[in-house]
Design an enzyme around this catalytic site. Sequence first.
Site, short mmCIF file in Angstrom:
data_model
loop_
_atom_site.label_atom_id
_atom_site.label_comp_id
_atom_site.label_asym_id
_atom_site.label_seq_id
_atom_site.Cartn_x
_atom_site.Cartn_y
_atom_site.Cartn_z
N GLU A 41 -24.68 86.68 70.33
CA GLU A 41 -25.10 85.37 69.32
C GLU A 41 -26.28 85.38 68.48
O GLU A 41 -26.99 84.70 68.55
CB GLU A 41 -24.91 83.97 69.87
CG GLU A 41 -23.69 83.77 70.38
CD GLU A 41 -23.29 82.14 70.92
OE1 GLU A 41 -24.36 81.38 70.91
OE2 GLU A 41 -22.30 81.88 71.42
N GLU A 47 -17.09 84.22 75.23
CA GLU A 47 -17.31 83.06 75.83
C GLU A 47 -16.48 81.98 75.42
O GLU A 47 -16.19 81.92 74.35
CB GLU A 47 -18.87 82.69 75.28
CG GLU A 47 -19.93 83.20 76.18
CD GLU A 47 -21.32 82.80 75.63
OE1 GLU A 47 -21.50 81.63 75.34
OE2 GLU A 47 -22.18 83.45 75.59
#
Length: 467
Positions: A167, A372
């Site tokens: 991320e 995720e």
Amino acid sequence: MTARNFPESFLWGSATAAYQIEGAATEDGRGPSIWDTYSHTTPGRTLNGDTGDVAADHYHRWPQDLDHLAELGLGAYRFSISWPRVQPGGSGRFNPAGLDFYARLVDGLLERGIRPVATMYHWDLPQELEDAGGWPARDTALRFEEYAAGIVGALGDRVHTWTTLNEPWCSAYLGYGSGVHAPGRTEPAAALAAVHHLNLAHGLAGRVVRELTPSAELSVTLNLHVVRGASGSAADADAVRRIDALANRAFLGPMLDGAYPADLLADTAAVTDWSFVRPGDEKLIAVPLDVLGVNYYSSTLVRAWDGHSARSAADGHGASVHSPWVGAEDVDFLPQPGPYTAMGWNIDPPAFTELLVRLGRDHPGQPLMITENGAAFDDVVSADGRIHDDRRIDYLRRHIGAVADARALGVDVRGYFVWSLLDNFEWGYGYDRRFGIIHVDYDTQERRWKDSAHWYRRLVATGQLDG
Ligand code: FCB
């Protein structure tokens, strides 16, 4: 009827990150990271002043934690390597004790028949590199290349998949824009420079993987946003376009298409001239990926702000007077219909399908991996000693169903990693938000399977979604 069956080849896993679970913050030569500094800053940057000093004590309890993975029947484990544990200071000397820890972890996974998926960077930049400028400085990307060569050299042939970054959106915009993540800076131009140097770090490290361990798979994990407009107006459509550029195409562009989108550069021209992008950088960043990692939790609703009405700023990325949406501070983020998780994030499985379908359409031939997905809820240990986390099961069932829907529409999604194996240090929210399918009692460090862990084990064993 929607297909709900996953083939044998579909990879089921679970994910964690070093600073969130390891603890042992000063043990065996580990150096400080920006998250150590940030979480120790008083008055508290984190809820209750929580830090990752002890976390889930995984540094000492990893063999049992790997046993849990094996009991769950998982095919893969996504963990991250702590840069300051293996290379304290972020340049030069590597720490043999740190490398050893990950070598034992990787061997422990292989012994249990579990595929190691290693993330090189899950937000814990060595503090010394921040002191030298952090991600807004180009040199940090070069240091990352050196770090990547060290860990790939030490572990490369045993790691199945290398993920360069987790991320980078959060690292850049929350770390240097809104300041709700470490290092807590609020400098719009620096946030965009960080975007580029994270992208560059990805490209450089990706090439290291390709050269040193050609048989390993290469990936990166992005938290892509599904952005919708509050109305069909042209102004709202433009707000969607601008947020999509900052959130998604700032990374997908250089990584998959070899160039920053022209509209992103134009939208942010008042913030920076992007002169930190040097000739050849974009080509370097576009290293071919075996899988693109996708993290998804909730969706985003925006409108063009009219300049006077009350603003909501409900983007789900924490409270700060500084917007992470550099150059788009006039876009407002609206609250969405519930239900919500304990993070206050809306639950929107169809948006997950929409995201995957878009990726399949825009980047044909690019395999995807869900690296995720999961939910925090206020879990309670019942009188029977169990944690009946039905809402988490429902969340997982519906989101894994959304993945099945995307696959049925022809999107090449190869696997799914639940966030997270264990309750852990949830960054700015400390230990207050529990994402684990396994409960952690932070007083005793006892692990206890929640009902969702039992549910996930059945799914993994059968490949069949119930309900
Ligand atoms: C993601 C992070 C992960 C975890 C989840 C809830 O943004 O990658 O570490 O905090 O959110």
